[in-house]
Design a protein around this motif. Structure first.
Motif, short mmCIF file in Angstrom:
data_model
loop_
_atom_site.label_atom_id
_atom_site.label_comp_id
_atom_site.label_asym_id
_atom_site.label_seq_id
_atom_site.Cartn_x
_atom_site.Cartn_y
_atom_site.Cartn_z
N ASN A 1 0.82 -1.20 0.00
CA ASN A 1 0.00 0.00 0.00
C ASN A 1 0.87 1.26 0.00
O ASN A 1 1.83 1.39 0.77
CB ASN A 1 -0.89 0.01 1.25
N GLY A 2 0.52 2.19 -0.87
CA GLY A 2 1.21 3.47 -0.86
C GLY A 2 2.55 3.49 -1.57
O GLY A 2 3.12 4.57 -1.73
N ALA A 3 3.05 2.35 -2.03
CA ALA A 3 4.34 2.28 -2.74
C ALA A 3 5.41 3.09 -2.03
O ALA A 3 5.81 4.16 -2.47
CB ALA A 3 4.18 2.77 -4.18
N PRO A 4 5.93 2.60 -0.89
CA PRO A 4 6.98 3.32 -0.15
C PRO A 4 8.19 3.61 -1.03
O PRO A 4 8.39 2.98 -2.07
CB PRO A 4 7.34 2.34 0.97
N ASP B 1 5.88 -6.77 4.98
CA ASP B 1 5.66 -5.35 4.65
C ASP B 1 4.17 -5.05 4.77
O ASP B 1 3.37 -5.44 3.92
CB ASP B 1 6.14 -5.06 3.23
N GLN B 2 3.80 -4.38 5.83
CA GLN B 2 2.41 -4.01 6.07
C GLN B 2 2.25 -2.49 6.06
O GLN B 2 1.64 -1.90 6.94
CB GLN B 2 1.92 -4.61 7.39
N SER B 3 2.82 -1.86 5.05
CA SER B 3 2.80 -0.41 4.93
C SER B 3 1.37 0.12 4.92
O SER B 3 0.46 -0.49 4.35
CB SER B 3 3.50 0.02 3.64
N CYS B 4 1.17 1.26 5.57
CA CYS B 4 -0.13 1.90 5.64
C CYS B 4 -0.04 3.32 5.11
O CYS B 4 1.05 3.93 5.06
CB CYS B 4 -0.64 1.93 7.08
N SER B 5 -1.17 3.87 4.70
CA SER B 5 -1.24 5.24 4.22
C SER B 5 -2.30 6.01 4.98
O SER B 5 -3.35 5.45 5.33
CB SER B 5 -1.59 5.28 2.72
N ASP B 6 -2.05 7.26 5.24
CA ASP B 6 -3.04 8.16 5.83
C ASP B 6 -3.68 8.95 4.71
O ASP B 6 -3.00 9.67 3.96
CB ASP B 6 -2.38 9.11 6.84
N LEU B 7 -5.02 8.82 4.58
CA LEU B 7 -5.73 9.46 3.50
C LEU B 7 -6.76 10.45 4.04
O LEU B 7 -7.18 10.37 5.20
CB LEU B 7 -6.43 8.41 2.63
N THR B 8 -7.20 11.36 3.19
CA THR B 8 -8.22 12.34 3.55
C THR B 8 -9.33 12.30 2.51
O THR B 8 -9.06 12.41 1.30
CB THR B 8 -7.63 13.76 3.62
N ASP B 9 -10.56 12.14 2.97
CA ASP B 9 -11.70 12.14 2.07
C ASP B 9 -11.91 13.54 1.50
O ASP B 9 -11.99 14.53 2.25
CB ASP B 9 -12.96 11.67 2.81
N GLY B 10 -12.02 13.61 0.18
CA GLY B 10 -12.11 14.91 -0.47
C GLY B 10 -13.36 15.69 -0.16
O GLY B 10 -13.35 16.93 -0.17
N LEU B 11 -14.49 15.00 0.13
CA LEU B 11 -15.76 15.70 0.36
C LEU B 11 -15.94 16.13 1.80
O LEU B 11 -16.45 17.21 2.09
CB LEU B 11 -16.93 14.81 -0.07
N THR B 12 -15.52 15.27 2.73
CA THR B 12 -15.81 15.54 4.15
C THR B 12 -14.59 15.98 4.93
O THR B 12 -14.73 16.50 6.04
CB THR B 12 -16.38 14.28 4.81
N VAL C 1 -12.59 13.98 6.26
CA VAL C 1 -12.33 12.95 7.27
C VAL C 1 -11.03 12.22 6.92
O VAL C 1 -10.80 11.84 5.77
CB VAL C 1 -13.50 11.95 7.35
N LYS C 2 -10.19 12.01 7.93
CA LYS C 2 -8.94 11.29 7.74
C LYS C 2 -9.12 9.83 8.13
O LYS C 2 -9.82 9.52 9.09
CB LYS C 2 -7.83 11.93 8.58
N TYR C 3 -8.49 8.96 7.39
CA TYR C 3 -8.56 7.53 7.70
C TYR C 3 -7.32 6.86 7.14
O TYR C 3 -6.58 7.44 6.35
CB TYR C 3 -9.83 6.90 7.12
N GLY C 4 -7.09 5.64 7.56
CA GLY C 4 -5.92 4.90 7.12
C GLY C 4 -6.32 3.69 6.29
O GLY C 4 -7.43 3.18 6.40
N ILE C 5 -5.42 3.26 5.45
CA ILE C 5 -5.60 2.03 4.68
C ILE C 5 -4.25 1.32 4.66
O ILE C 5 -3.22 1.96 4.49
CB ILE C 5 -6.11 2.33 3.25
N CYS C 6 -4.26 0.02 4.86
CA CYS C 6 -3.02 -0.74 4.99
C CYS C 6 -2.91 -1.83 3.92
O CYS C 6 -3.89 -2.19 3.28
CB CYS C 6 -2.92 -1.36 6.38
N THR C 7 -1.71 -2.35 3.78
CA THR C 7 -1.46 -3.38 2.78
C THR C 7 -2.36 -4.58 2.99
O THR C 7 -2.85 -5.19 2.02
CB THR C 7 0.02 -3.81 2.82
N ALA C 8 -2.61 -4.96 4.23
CA ALA C 8 -3.47 -6.12 4.50
C ALA C 8 -4.90 -5.90 4.03
O ALA C 8 -5.63 -6.86 3.79
CB ALA C 8 -3.46 -6.44 5.99
N ASP C 9 -5.33 -4.63 3.91
CA ASP C 9 -6.66 -4.34 3.38
C ASP C 9 -6.69 -4.48 1.86
O ASP C 9 -7.64 -5.01 1.29
CB ASP C 9 -7.08 -2.91 3.76
#
Length: 830
Positions: free
Chosen positions: A402-405, A496-507, A509-517
């Motif tokens: 996730n996120g291509a480190p 490698d379980q890299s995660c990314s912190d993302l922000t929803d463009g409309l609201t 809201v910040k959330y994370g998504i990880c390689t396992a997802d």
């Protein structure tokens, strides 16, 4: 604690196996139940063939056609001249009603097709003079009429219903006809377990005979004429596309319907049949399911099967927790067997591990006319070296994390754009416009055949060097978090379980998504194979509610038809069952070999005796140029002294059938599923002799009559058949090592042996210590080590995705386990 919990789970999850079949042989032969039909009217030259129409279970069939007009435009969109395929129920011998079809839920969007082409909506901008479904206000839809419910009396209000959605449906809304008038589509056949609204395979009794409910496969061909009589060439603007639904009456009248006969789901044996429990690995699930209906006829036993990892099955045999018979690839190590409970082994199945794929031609912009003609066509062949497989299994492609480190930024995005792969497979060059597979769908739990795969990988000097950090000739290096793995191992490390912190463009809201997802494990190989066949990556994403701002996990849509690119590590029977072509793997003789009946048999002939002389060990470095390197045997193992006479008789009957009539290849109940190879005569004889020992020695201690003797093929001397008991077990062949998995390449095995009699060349600096007696080896990957207990529980629940092993009880338990897995995975992902 673990043993007690496992015993409880095994008891709760015990179910009967179901009859099974598969669509083709390991060599791709077409079953006898293939059916061909022609179209009518404007489609009179169209001939459509369905590869299998009888003895169906949840599987894939191949739909092929010829004599069609080429789809327009030639690439990307579906303006005119294409096919739409769906599964329907219906008891009328003349065919199904359009309301009985599972269609209208696929995730497709304009402009690749006309507005209502993938919909159930029948009142549109074009008026069908034959259409009877109308509404005074709003659009009219063909309602879905689920089996067992009253027939709807009026139009529906939308495409949505309570029985299927985009994740459930098996419809193929857009199937392309190529320039030569031919086309091909893999179509998943669903039973009542996957599509309750269709009820296919649900047991129906008539005249004292129980059969599975029949269903239909329906093809609606689309030409250039709209329902209102207008012509659409498909080559111009949106107004030049077909726009109507295949369920609109005029289109529906042109359908081609194929009757589908199903094996009864969950009705393999008469109620009250005596039950004998069996545990073991996944390689024989389809075989046992096929054998069961014949085994229980005439008062025979019902052999209920619980799918478990090989290590767990061996440990239960040692601890006395086995129900009586277990199925494994590698034997129990002789030094761990109990002297007063000699073990007997019987070979019952020959199959192997394969890398299946579902990859379609995706021409890049500016492609030549010849390339454009292949748009959406499936690739049917692939060559893989151990180093390429090592890249896939170590998250080394940029798209695999996730996120291509930064440490992955210079790696190719995926396999089909890797220069090393393209040099070996030039036919893939220029066909990865939308998707390229960065890894493979692999199971979370352990398996002996996974160790075999890793043994094949590390036997290759180039792959071994890559895993140690040496770049390939194009500069690609192993993911540093998976460098210097302790191999071979029975699992698929994903450190490698890299995660990314993302922000929803409309609201906001910040959330994370990880390689396992984004790159999850599967429950088992059946789930991996089915998902790959469906174009389903099993990935999850997060959706943000614009009102509540709540973040909710959501399944990622399946890949679009014509743009699918997925790989899966599966057993050979599963690959055939779900219609997956399998890669040709580089063997020790320098030849690329696919798993076929012949190559599996040659691979078996090259096997060597393991530490238990009566058990052959897979040989991933077999020197024969025809040998498939990942061939594997399934052995039934039991301690006859722990059985009573009745159990000994029943288990002996199972082994005799498995080694006898059960080795006849075919799709009929009782036959050997396609994708497995029939056992050679010597192994059949060994199994029959072992069955005699099981029956005669049942309940007897070491003071009873001696076990029969057997000489293995090649005049290798052996002790009592499969016996590992006694104070002085026979030593293994020179150069072999033992571990908790037994034999070279097993979980927890030491360094691959070298020298005379060895099976795997040595792999310096990649060894792990031999596991201690009676312990399930710890997972080598820290990222999943904490999940060991849940892996065992998941295995004890028979990996609920396996369609042959589903019941209401196991589905409920499986959902709980999946929730537990997700909760346990959260800290690791973060």
């Amino acid at each position: 604690m673990v043993a007690t919990l496992l015993a409880m789970m095994l008891s709760a999850a015990m179910i009967s196996v179901l009859p099974g079949a598969a669509p083709a042989s390991a060599d791709g032969a077409t079953p006898d139940s293939a059916m061909t039909k022609s179209g009518m009217g404007e489609f009179k030259n169209l001939q459509v063939t369905v590869s299998q129409t009888k003895n169906l279970i949840n599987q894939a069939v191949t739909v092929t056609w010829k004599g069609g007009a080429p789809t327009t435009p030639a690439t990307g969109a579906f303006g005119a001249n294409f096919l739409q395929i769906m599964q329907c129920w219906g008891d009328d011998p003349a065919g199904p009603d359009r309301s009985q079809c599972q269609f209208g839920a696929a995730n497709t969007n304009p402009p690749i097709h006309g507005a209502w082409v993938p919909s159930r909506q029948v009142t549109t901008t074009v008026v069908d003079p034959k259409e009877t479904l109308t509404k005074p206000v709003g659009a009219a839809f063909v309602p879905f009429w689920p089996v067992g419910h009253p027939q709807p009396t009026g139009p529906g209000d939308s495409d949505q219903n309570d029985f299927f959605d985009a994740q459930v449906t098996n419809e193929v809304p857009l199937a392309r006809t190529h320039a030569d008038g031919t086309g091909q589509a893999n179509f998943e056949i669903e039973t009542v377990l996957q599509a309750a609204g269709l009820g296919c395979g649900d047991p129906v009794t008539a005249g004292g005979v129980t059969k599975g409910r029949s269903c239909w496969l329906v093809i609606v061909p689309r030409g250039t004429t709209e329902v209102d009589g207008s012509t659409r060439t498909g080559n111009g603007s949106d107004s030049d596309q077909l726009v109507s639904s295949p369920l609109s009456q005029t289109n529906w009248d042109k359908r081609i319907a194929f009757p589908l006969d199903f094996l009864p789901v969950g009705k393999a044996c008469p109620i009250g049949s005596p039950e004998r429990r069996i545990i073991g690995h996944e390689l024989v699930v389809d075989a046992i399911s096929s054998w069961q209906p014949v085994l229980c006829t005439g008062g025979g036993a019902l052999y209920s099967y619980n799918q478990l990892p090989d290590d767990v099955a061996r440990n239960l045999v040692l601890s006395g927790g086995s129900p009586g018979l277990a199925l494994v690839t590698n034997p129990v190590p002789p030094d761990q067997a109990l002297p007063d409970q000699p073990l007997v082994y019987a070979p019952v199945g020959l199959s192997g591990l394969a890398i299946g794929f579902n990859i379609e031609h995706q021409p890049v912009p500016g492609s030549t006319p010849e390339n454009l003609k292949l748009d959406g066509a499936p690739f049917t062949s692939m060559k893989l070296t151990p180093r390429l497989v090592a890249k896939l299994l170590t998250q080394s492609y940029r798209g695999a994390v996730n996120g291509a480190p930064d440490y992955r930024k210079d790696s190719p995005l995926g396999l089909t754009v890797d220069p090393e792969f393209l040099a070996l497979n030039p036919e893939y060059n220029g066909f990865a416009n939308s998707n390229t597979p960065p890894d493979a769908l692999v199971q979370l739990g352990g398996a002996d055949v996974t160790s075999l795969l890793w043994s094949w990988v590390i036997a290759d000097p180039d792959a071994r060097a890559f895993l140690a950090g040496t770049p390939d000739k194009f500069g690609m290096v192993v993911n540093p978090l998976n460098k210097d793995l302790a191999l071979p191992t029975s699992t698929f490390p994903r450190n490698d379980q890299s995660c990314s912190d993302l922000t929803d463009g409309l609201t906001g809201v910040k959330y994370g998504i990880c390689t396992a997802d984004v790159h999850p494990f599967t429950n088992d190989m059946h789930e991996a194979g089915r998902a790959a066949s469906r174009g389903d990556s099993l990935a999850q994403k997060n959706a943000v509610d614009t009102l509540t701002k709540k973040v909710t996990p959501k399944k990622v849509d399946r890949q679009n038809f014509g743009q699918r690119a997925l790989l899966a590590v599966v057993d050979t029977a599963t690959a055939v069952r779900y219609g997956l072509p399998t890669a040709q793997l580089l063997n020790a003789a320098g030849q690329f070999v696919a798993p076929t009946t012949q190559s599996l048999l040659v691979g078996e002939a090259a096997m060597k005796p393991s530490a238990v002389p009566a058990v052959l060990g897979s040989n991933p470095v077999a020197p024969d140029p025809v040998a498939y390197p990942l061939a594997a045997l399934s052995y039934a193992v039991t301690a006859p002294s722990t059985l009573d006479a009745a159990a000994g008789k029943d288990y002996a009957a199972f082994v005799r059938y498995a080694a006898g009539p059960g080795q006849q290849p075919g799709i009929e109940p009782g036959q050997l599923p396609p994708g497995m190879a029939p056992l050679p005569a010597a192994l059949k004889a060994q199994a029959v002799a072992a069955a005699a020992t099981i029956e005669t020695q049942a309940g007897k201690t070491n003071g009873g009559p001696p076990a029969q003797q057997l000489t293995l093929p090649g005049d290798v001397p052996g002790g009592p058949i499969g016996s590992t008991g006694g104070p002085n077990p026979a030593p293994g062949p020179a150069g072999t090592t033992t571990s908790s998995g037994g034999g070279p390449g097993a979980p927890g095995a030491g360094p691959p042996p070298s020298g005379p009699g060895s099976q795997v060349p040595s792999a310096p600096n990649l060894a792990q210590p031999v596991a201690k007696a009676r312990r399930t080896p710890a997972l080598p990957a820290p990222a999943v080590g904490a999940l060991l207990l849940t892996i065992l529980i998941s295995g004890a629940l028979a990996a609920t995705s396996s369609p042959l092993l589903q019941s209401p009880v196991i589905l409920r338990l499986g959902a709980a386990v999946r929730r537990l897995l997700r909760r346990e995975a959260t800290p690791i992902e973060q």
